[in-house]
Design an enzyme around this catalytic site. Structure first.
Site, PDB file in Angstrom:
ATOM      1  N   ARG A  67       0.838  -1.204   0.000  1.00 48.62           N
ATOM      2  CA  ARG A  67       0.000   0.000   0.000  1.00 48.62           C
ATOM      3  C   ARG A  67       0.871   1.252   0.000  1.00 48.62           C
ATOM      4  NH1 ARG A  67      -4.993   1.179  -1.258  1.00 48.62           N
ATOM      5  NH2 ARG A  67      -5.732  -0.651  -0.112  1.00 48.62           N
ATOM      6  N   ARG A  90       1.522  -6.185  -9.993  1.00 48.72           N
ATOM      7  CA  ARG A  90       1.965  -5.615  -8.719  1.00 48.72           C
ATOM      8  C   ARG A  90       2.130  -6.663  -7.623  1.00 48.72           C
ATOM      9  NH1 ARG A  90      -3.111  -2.679  -5.755  1.00 48.72           N
ATOM     10  NH2 ARG A  90      -4.598  -4.385  -5.946  1.00 48.72           N
ATOM     11  N   HIS A 168       0.279   3.862 -10.308  1.00 51.85           N
ATOM     12  CA  HIS A 168      -0.650   4.281  -9.231  1.00 51.85           C
ATOM     13  C   HIS A 168       0.116   5.057  -8.143  1.00 51.85           C
ATOM     14  CE1 HIS A 168      -3.843   4.126  -6.301  1.00 51.85           C
ATOM     15  NE2 HIS A 168      -4.528   3.186  -6.914  1.00 51.85           N
ATOM     16  N   ASP A 213     -12.285  10.338  -6.575  1.00 53.79           N
ATOM     17  CA  ASP A 213     -11.826   9.184  -7.350  1.00 53.79           C
ATOM     18  C   ASP A 213     -12.268   9.406  -8.802  1.00 53.79           C
ATOM     19  OD1 ASP A 213     -10.962   6.782  -8.307  1.00 53.79           O
ATOM     20  OD2 ASP A 213     -12.126   5.533  -6.929  1.00 53.79           O
ATOM     21  N   GLU A 272      -2.242   9.515 -10.944  1.00 58.11           N
ATOM     22  CA  GLU A 272      -1.781   8.309 -11.621  1.00 58.11           C
ATOM     23  C   GLU A 272      -1.788   8.500 -13.136  1.00 58.11           C
ATOM     24  OE1 GLU A 272      -4.317   5.122 -10.167  1.00 58.11           O
ATOM     25  OE2 GLU A 272      -4.749   6.330  -8.389  1.00 58.11           O
TER      26      GLU A 272
END
Length: 315
Positions: A67, A90, A168, A213, A272
């Site tokens: 994270r 990832r 990201h 978002d 991002e």
């Protein structure tokens, strides 16, 4: 792998024994990238200040992604497809490319420190995403402490495949309510909080007072993140990545994220560089390249002071 040391590149063990590469630039800046996920987890300036956010509750234990830092979303962004959220790149262990290609002759390689990482699908990966590929990621630390990530994805299959992609990036900020983002004004975006409803951004720079978002579309090659309290501006330059995601979970969502501290949303902002709205299709043998360059400059920076037409140096 034994620990390899020289003044600029070190391969060593990180948290929970996971291998990582540390890049050090001559003036003191540094970058750390884990082979697990080809995941950049640290980017420090010459003063040793951390520029990326990593959660204090980050879990460095496969198959859980880390994270914070710069997770790579491939071959799927978010839940836009049948795979796990943000794809599998990832949470796979990448390898170090032993004999990477040199910088092109038009690029000044002086004081550039880099590592090339490679991902190829396993038999298990081919069961969930039946496409052969080679993904090369070059992580470069430039002489001014700039961080460059260059992805090259080649179709090594006999049939075409399509993917979406994002870097990201989690930026470290002093206080999210004191941050603004410039370069996305008046653009169309898809709002992930409204079932990806399409809207148009209004007026001035973007500021934050609740959960955000959004996927901004057809974005410029340069975006600035101004941290008023730290008097620091991050500049994101990108190439081959038309979209830009802006995300902060805010308080309620942060409490629901197990590997994020309840108040840590105040100190992070994701901007991002991405290719989402129009997925990328590669024919057999074709290669796609997507690149982002991150720099941190003192906030005497004003809109337009940095030339938005500055050509991205190819690497």
């Amino acid at each position: 792998m034994s620990t390899i040391e020289n003044k600029s590149v070190e391969i060593t063990k990180g948290i929970n024994g996971l291998e990582k590469v540390i890049l050090r630039e001559i003036h003191g800046s540094s970058v750390e990238v884990y082979l697990y996920g080809a995941h950049v987890t640290s980017w420090k300036n010459e003063q040793g200040e951390e520029l990326l956010f990593v959660s204090s509750k980050a879990i460095y234990k496969p198959p859980k992604p880390i994270r914070g830092g710069i997770p790579i979303c491939f071959p799927q962004f978010s839940n836009l497809g049948p795979l796990e959220t943000h794809g599998f790149a990832r949470n796979r262990v990448w390898t170090i490319e032993p004999d990477p290609p040199a910088f092109p002759p038009n690029v000044n390689a002086t004081n550039r420190v880099f590592v090339d990482l490679l991902l190829k699908p396993t038999e298990e990966d081919l069961k969930i995403w039946p496409h052969s590929f080679e993904y090369r990621l070059r992580v470069t630390l430039g002489p001014a402490g700039d961080l460059m990530l260059t992805s090259r994805i080649r179709n090594t299959d006999a049939k075409p495949f399509t993917f979406t992609f994002a870097y990201h990036t989690y930026f470290s900020v002093s206080d999210i309510s004191e941050v603004r983002v410039e370069g996305l004004e008046t653009l169309d975006y898809l709002d992930n909080l409204k079932n990806r409803e399409r809207s148009t951004e209004q007026g001035d720079a973007i500021t934050f007072e609740s959960e955000v978002d959004k996927i901004y579309l057809s974005t410029p090659s340069k975006i600035a993140i101004l941290d008023h309290e730290k008097k620091r501006t991050f500049v994101v330059r990108k190439d081959g990545l038309p979209d830009a995601v802006v995300w902060n979970p805010w308080d309620k969502k942060a409490k629901a994220i197990a590997d994020l501290g309840d108040d840590e949303y105040k100190h992070m902002l994701c901007v991002e560089a991405a290719s989402i709205e129009k997925p990328i299709t590669l024919k057999p043998g074709e290669e796609w390249k997507g690149r982002q360059e991150l720099s941190a400059v003192p906030s005497s920076y004003c809109s337009g002071q940095l030339d938005p037409n500055k050509v991205l140096q190819s690497s």
